[in-house]
Design a protein around this motif. Structure first.
Motif, mmCIF file in Angstrom:
data_model
loop_
_atom_site.group_PDB
_atom_site.id
_atom_site.type_symbol
_atom_site.label_atom_id
_atom_site.label_comp_id
_atom_site.label_asym_id
_atom_site.label_seq_id
_atom_site.Cartn_x
_atom_site.Cartn_y
_atom_site.Cartn_z
ATOM 1 N N ASN A 57 -4.365 12.069 -9.192
ATOM 2 C CA ASN A 57 -3.545 11.696 -10.313
ATOM 3 C C ASN A 57 -3.194 10.151 -10.265
ATOM 4 O OD1 ASN A 57 -2.642 14.111 -11.159
ATOM 5 N ND2 ASN A 57 -1.300 14.598 -9.471
ATOM 6 N N VAL A 58 -3.397 9.559 -9.191
ATOM 7 C CA VAL A 58 -3.250 8.049 -9.341
ATOM 8 C C VAL A 58 -4.583 7.643 -10.158
ATOM 9 C CG1 VAL A 58 -3.675 5.720 -7.916
ATOM 10 C CG2 VAL A 58 -1.979 7.557 -7.300
ATOM 11 N N ILE A 59 -5.869 8.058 -9.812
ATOM 12 C CA ILE A 59 -7.057 7.654 -10.580
ATOM 13 C C ILE A 59 -6.765 7.821 -12.107
ATOM 14 C CG2 ILE A 59 -9.653 8.120 -10.821
ATOM 15 C CD1 ILE A 59 -9.567 8.842 -7.897
ATOM 16 N N SER A 60 -6.234 9.255 -12.268
ATOM 17 C CA SER A 60 -6.304 9.389 -13.731
ATOM 18 C C SER A 60 -4.914 8.732 -14.517
ATOM 19 C CB SER A 60 -6.398 10.801 -13.956
ATOM 20 O OG SER A 60 -5.362 11.441 -13.258
ATOM 21 N N GLY A 61 -4.242 8.071 -13.653
ATOM 22 C CA GLY A 61 -3.051 7.323 -14.382
ATOM 23 C C GLY A 61 -1.735 7.886 -14.606
ATOM 24 N N PHE A 62 -1.483 9.197 -13.897
ATOM 25 C CA PHE A 62 -0.508 10.026 -13.955
ATOM 26 C C PHE A 62 0.739 9.278 -13.024
ATOM 27 C CE2 PHE A 62 -2.115 14.194 -15.579
ATOM 28 C CZ PHE A 62 -1.333 14.261 -16.595
ATOM 29 N N TYR A 63 0.131 8.902 -11.980
ATOM 30 C CA TYR A 63 1.222 7.990 -10.873
ATOM 31 C C TYR A 63 0.630 6.501 -10.933
ATOM 32 C CZ TYR A 63 2.200 12.679 -9.313
ATOM 33 O OH TYR A 63 2.492 14.099 -9.234
ATOM 34 N N ASN A 64 1.592 5.569 -10.939
ATOM 35 C CA ASN A 64 1.211 4.274 -10.417
ATOM 36 C C ASN A 64 1.607 4.108 -9.130
ATOM 37 O OD1 ASN A 64 0.062 3.315 -13.075
ATOM 38 N ND2 ASN A 64 2.128 3.350 -13.794
ATOM 39 N N PRO A 96 -6.435 18.840 4.650
ATOM 40 C CA PRO A 96 -5.591 20.172 4.670
ATOM 41 C C PRO A 96 -4.748 20.097 3.548
ATOM 42 C CG PRO A 96 -5.506 19.223 6.790
ATOM 43 C CD PRO A 96 -6.237 18.196 5.957
ATOM 44 N N ASN A 97 -3.676 21.250 3.348
ATOM 45 C CA ASN A 97 -2.877 21.217 2.018
ATOM 46 C C ASN A 97 -1.711 20.075 2.349
ATOM 47 O OD1 ASN A 97 -3.776 23.244 0.664
ATOM 48 N ND2 ASN A 97 -2.827 24.785 2.094
ATOM 49 N N GLY A 98 -1.248 19.511 1.231
ATOM 50 C CA GLY A 98 -0.402 18.407 1.434
ATOM 51 C C GLY A 98 -0.812 17.299 1.989
ATOM 52 N N ALA A 99 -2.221 17.057 1.964
ATOM 53 C CA ALA A 99 -2.681 15.726 2.555
ATOM 54 C C ALA A 99 -2.530 14.624 1.402
ATOM 55 C CB ALA A 99 -4.144 15.898 2.749
ATOM 56 N N GLY A 100 -2.396 15.107 0.171
ATOM 57 C CA GLY A 100 -2.316 13.894 -0.811
ATOM 58 C C GLY A 100 -3.595 13.750 -1.756
ATOM 59 N N LYS A 101 -4.424 14.621 -1.514
ATOM 60 C CA LYS A 101 -5.560 14.639 -2.360
ATOM 61 C C LYS A 101 -5.193 14.734 -4.146
ATOM 62 C CE LYS A 101 -7.074 18.655 -0.741
ATOM 63 N NZ LYS A 101 -5.816 19.186 0.061
ATOM 64 N N SER A 102 -4.560 15.448 -4.328
ATOM 65 C CA SER A 102 -4.150 15.642 -5.785
ATOM 66 C C SER A 102 -3.443 14.757 -6.300
ATOM 67 C CB SER A 102 -3.442 17.040 -6.153
ATOM 68 O OG SER A 102 -4.263 18.273 -5.975
ATOM 69 N N ALA A 154 3.321 9.755 -0.040
ATOM 70 C CA ALA A 154 2.243 10.611 -0.409
ATOM 71 C C ALA A 154 0.799 10.139 -0.006
ATOM 72 C CB ALA A 154 2.370 11.212 -1.747
ATOM 73 N N ILE A 155 0.647 8.835 -0.323
ATOM 74 C CA ILE A 155 -0.529 8.309 -0.098
ATOM 75 C C ILE A 155 -0.197 7.093 0.752
ATOM 76 C CG2 ILE A 155 -2.701 7.339 -0.658
ATOM 77 C CD1 ILE A 155 -2.236 9.134 -3.258
ATOM 78 N N GLN A 156 -0.849 6.828 1.801
ATOM 79 C CA GLN A 156 -0.496 5.763 2.666
ATOM 80 C C GLN A 156 -1.655 4.743 3.164
ATOM 81 O OE1 GLN A 156 1.584 6.783 6.263
ATOM 82 N NE2 GLN A 156 2.125 4.861 6.912
ATOM 83 N N ASP A 157 -1.746 3.614 2.360
ATOM 84 C CA ASP A 157 -2.670 2.582 2.513
ATOM 85 C C ASP A 157 -4.164 3.171 2.674
ATOM 86 O OD1 ASP A 157 -3.358 0.014 2.957
ATOM 87 O OD2 ASP A 157 -3.397 0.209 5.097
ATOM 88 N N ILE A 158 -4.466 3.839 1.470
ATOM 89 C CA ILE A 158 -5.961 4.538 1.405
ATOM 90 C C ILE A 158 -6.749 3.486 0.545
ATOM 91 C CG2 ILE A 158 -7.125 6.244 0.420
ATOM 92 C CD1 ILE A 158 -5.350 8.181 1.782
ATOM 93 N N SER A 159 -7.991 3.158 1.164
ATOM 94 C CA SER A 159 -9.116 2.525 0.310
ATOM 95 C C SER A 159 -10.331 3.448 0.552
ATOM 96 C CB SER A 159 -9.422 1.125 1.132
ATOM 97 O OG SER A 159 -8.157 0.436 1.166
ATOM 98 N N MET A 199 -8.617 13.336 4.185
ATOM 99 C CA MET A 199 -7.249 12.857 4.135
ATOM 100 C C MET A 199 -6.505 13.796 5.036
ATOM 101 S SD MET A 199 -6.518 11.568 0.085
ATOM 102 C CE MET A 199 -4.955 11.305 0.526
ATOM 103 N N ASP A 200 -5.372 13.145 5.406
ATOM 104 C CA ASP A 200 -4.555 14.047 6.290
ATOM 105 C C ASP A 200 -2.978 13.550 6.253
ATOM 106 O OD1 ASP A 200 -3.337 16.194 7.548
ATOM 107 O OD2 ASP A 200 -4.073 15.531 9.643
ATOM 108 N N TYR A 201 -2.263 14.178 5.976
ATOM 109 C CA TYR A 201 -0.702 13.492 5.759
ATOM 110 C C TYR A 201 -0.710 12.272 5.074
ATOM 111 C CZ TYR A 201 0.783 17.283 9.094
ATOM 112 O OH TYR A 201 1.183 18.480 9.413
ATOM 113 N N GLY A 202 -1.492 12.027 4.004
ATOM 114 C CA GLY A 202 -1.512 10.592 3.277
ATOM 115 C C GLY A 202 -2.096 9.656 3.662
#
Lengths: 358, 273
Positions: B65-72, B55-61, B36-41, B243-246
């Motif tokens: 969710n990583v920032i707010s702690g839903f996903y680790n 675009p849709n599905g880029a991994g923004k949400s 979903a997210i690939q090596d983003i800083s 972002m695009d494709y993660g």
């Protein structure tokens, strides 16, 4: 016309926040309290107390308890009967083990013990929801009844397997046992009802209650704004079981006097209290009272109408009662999920404008 | 390792953008085989409005969710206020001063607007259980104090008239506003907005944009937002992550991003040869 809030201004947030913001409601509430405390004890007789008042007060406590769990926190429970049994047996063990302890302390202690048991059986709620949680609490119901049936220590190895409430006095007056007067029993139960209803109202209007309701309405969003789901759910289980335990304790010690666990605290009791909450109104303290009153009153009213007035056989009337309750449950679930409390609220909203609705 | 260091500067409209508040370092998030997210800083600076687009599905949400702690995230670290954040549950993240709104409104439908907003004050209310049960003195005082803050936000977002309305009865645009109020009343340091203008008409978008700017200006709240409306993003934000494709394909001021060839390709599509 008679019911209005015009001219009833609030100048502070505390005033805006009170339980009965409308003056008319407030006075009516004080009036009911006055009647309950200062009039009924003098006029109550054996029949009215045993058929209506005592069961109403005791079931109202259980209904408030279940309403906290199911109505406010959204966790369905079918274990109410089992938790009432915990309260009853805790009272019995405490009464027989510490004969010098007064009944108020014993009843509260039973509540705390039940709260502990409730938390234990509430643990699955952290993982499972809705229907599946209901089944897990159903397991609690059957396990607890089985436990009190099978382990003789709980009924002090009595031959019959029953538990009997010994006589205990407060201020020189018998509260439990065969010699207790009804007005003493009534006041004893009333004390718990008023205290517990007041605490329930305080809890549900503050942060604790909002955390429960947040978990009920949208648990993900609740967690994101800082509600600890573990703490919120387990406190709901603890408080709810505390109430249910006290209700069970009173049902045993004050009302029934002698109890056989499978009969008094079986699954039907769980459903009875659940029906009270559904018919009365989920998420409403007043609804708990309304539901308890309704389901306590219904069999008596039907008996008076069917057997005494129309001369029908007793068993037919008893079956009619089942049909009516079943029909009402379906009606309320479909038409008015918030129960009698919502109907009451709507009636008040209409009355505010009556007779000039425009 | 520390966070990126910046010198504070003043924007043309008079706001001060400070040092780094949050930094995402080499975040990678996978769901099974899906990356979903690939090596983003990227980093978020104090006081700025930071947009995340794509675009849709880029991994923004997912990033929010990583920032707010839903996903680790499987790899990478989240740094907040100068320290590395261990994996933590969302409610603990909230206590650190991060609030958010959701793409699909996540209000408490059975409660009134006021109760919804008061729930947002949760982390500021400290009365114990017994105090609550008795409601005498401290609990009531605290309720009133926090009510004042809630009323301030209600005034700020102009929702006085619906204070006591059950949220379930409100129209969409107002629900979005109540959700913003609930996040805002927690007095967060960092406010995450997931598509605050989705499904709104032009007028509602203008209102919401004004509120977002006001929040940032008056309360100094740092804001990270996801938005699809490019006009809004370009007008509001100080810096934009694309972002695009993660993967991250662009990062910089709106003007820089607008002229980034990769970004243009991602949005307009490109002929593969």
């Amino acid at each position: 016309m008679f019911y209005r809030e015009a001219g009833d201004f609030k100048t502070s947030y505390a005033a805006d926040n009170q339980t009965f913001p409308i003056a008319f409601d407030r006075y009516r509430y004080y009036f009911v309290l006055f009647i309950a405390i200062a009039v009924i004890p003098f006029v109550v007789n054996e029949y009215w107390a045993n058929a209506l008042l005592l069961p109403f007060l005791i079931y109202a406590i259980a209904a408030i308890g279940l309403n906290i769990l199911t109505g406010y926190c959204g966790q369905v429970s079918l274990g109410t009967g089992g938790f009432m049994a915990v309260g009853a047996y805790a009272t019995y063990k405490l009464m027989t083990a510490f004969p010098g302890l007064d009944m108020v302390t014993i009843t509260f202690l039973s509540g705390f013990i039940t709260a502990g048991v409730g938390v234990l059986f509430g643990l699955p709620s952290l993982r499972i929801k809705g229907f599946y949680l209901a089944v897990a609490t159903l397991a609690a119901q059957f396990f607890l009844v089985w436990l009190f049936n099978r382990v003789p220590w709980f009924y002090n190895y009595s031959a019959s397997g029953q538990i009997n409430a010994p006589e205990r006095t407060m201020f020189g007056l018998a509260v439990t046992g065969p010699n207790a007067e009804v007005w003493v029993k009534y006041l004893f139960c009333l004390f718990f009802v008023i205290l517990l209803a007041w605490v329930a109202r305080n809890l549900t209007r503050g942060t604790v209650g909002r955390q429960w309701m947040a978990i009920r309405d949208m648990d993900i969003a609740a967690e994101i704004i800082g509600v600890n789901p573990l703490k919120a759910k387990l406190t709901a289980f603890a408080i709810s079981s505390f109430y249910v335990g006290i209700s069970g304790a009173l049902l045993f010690s004050v009302f029934l006097g002698a109890v056989e666990v499978g009969e008094a605290f079986g699954i039907t009791k769980s459903f009875l209290v659940l029906f009270m909450v559904i018919i009365g109104g989920l998420g409403s303290i007043f609804g708990s009272f309304a539901g308890a009153a309704f389901l306590v009153l219904l069999p008596v009213a039907l008996k008076v109408l069917g057997v005494d007035t129309l001369g029908w056989p007793t068993d037919i009337v008893a079956h009619f009662q089942l049909v009516i309750v079943g029909g009402l449950i379906i009606f309320f679930l479909i038409v008015e999920p918030h129960g009698l409390a919502q109907l009451w609220r709507l009636a008040k909203e209409k009355l505010r404008l009556w007779p000039f609705p425009h | 390792m520390t966070m990126m260091q910046y010198e504070p500067y003043e924007t043309p409209d008079g706001r001060t953008i400070g040092n780094t508040l949050m930094e995402m370092k080499n975040i990678t998030l996978r769901f099974g085989g899906v990356v979903a997210i690939q090596d983003i800083s990227f980093d978020i600076r104090e006081g700025e409005i930071r947009a995340i687009i794509g675009p849709n599905g880029a991994g923004k949400s997912s990033m929010l969710n990583v920032i707010s702690g839903f996903y680790n995230p499987q790899e990478g670290d989240v740094w907040f206020r100068g320290t590395k954040r261990p994996p933590m549950r969302p409610y603990l993240v909230a206590r650190q001063g991060i609030a958010r709104t959701f793409q699909n409104i996540a209000l408490f439908d059975g409660m009134s607007v006021l109760d919804n907003i008061m729930t947002g004050r949760l982390n500021h209310m400290k009365t114990g259980f017994l105090g609550q049960a008795i409601w005498w003195g401290k609990a009531e005082k605290e309720e009133t104090l926090n009510r004042e803050k809630a009323e301030e936000i209600i005034d700020f977002l102009e929702i006085q008239s619906i204070r006591k309305t059950p949220v379930g009865r409100l129209p969409y645009g107002l629900k979005k506003r109540v959700e913003l109020a609930r996040a805002l009343v927690a007095e967060p340091e960092l406010l995450l907005l997931d598509e605050p203008m989705a499904g709104m008409n032009v007028e509602e978008k203008e209102d919401m944009s004004r509120f977002i700017l006001d929040v940032n200006d008056e309360y100094g709240t740092t804001i990270a937002l996801i938005e699809h409306d490019m006009g809004v993003v370009m007008d509001l934000s100080d810096r934009v992550v694309v972002m695009d494709y993660g993967k991250k394909i662009g990062d910089g001021t709106p003007d820089e991003v607008r002229n980034n060839q990769e970004v243009i390709d991602a949005y307009l599509g490109v002929a593969h040869d």
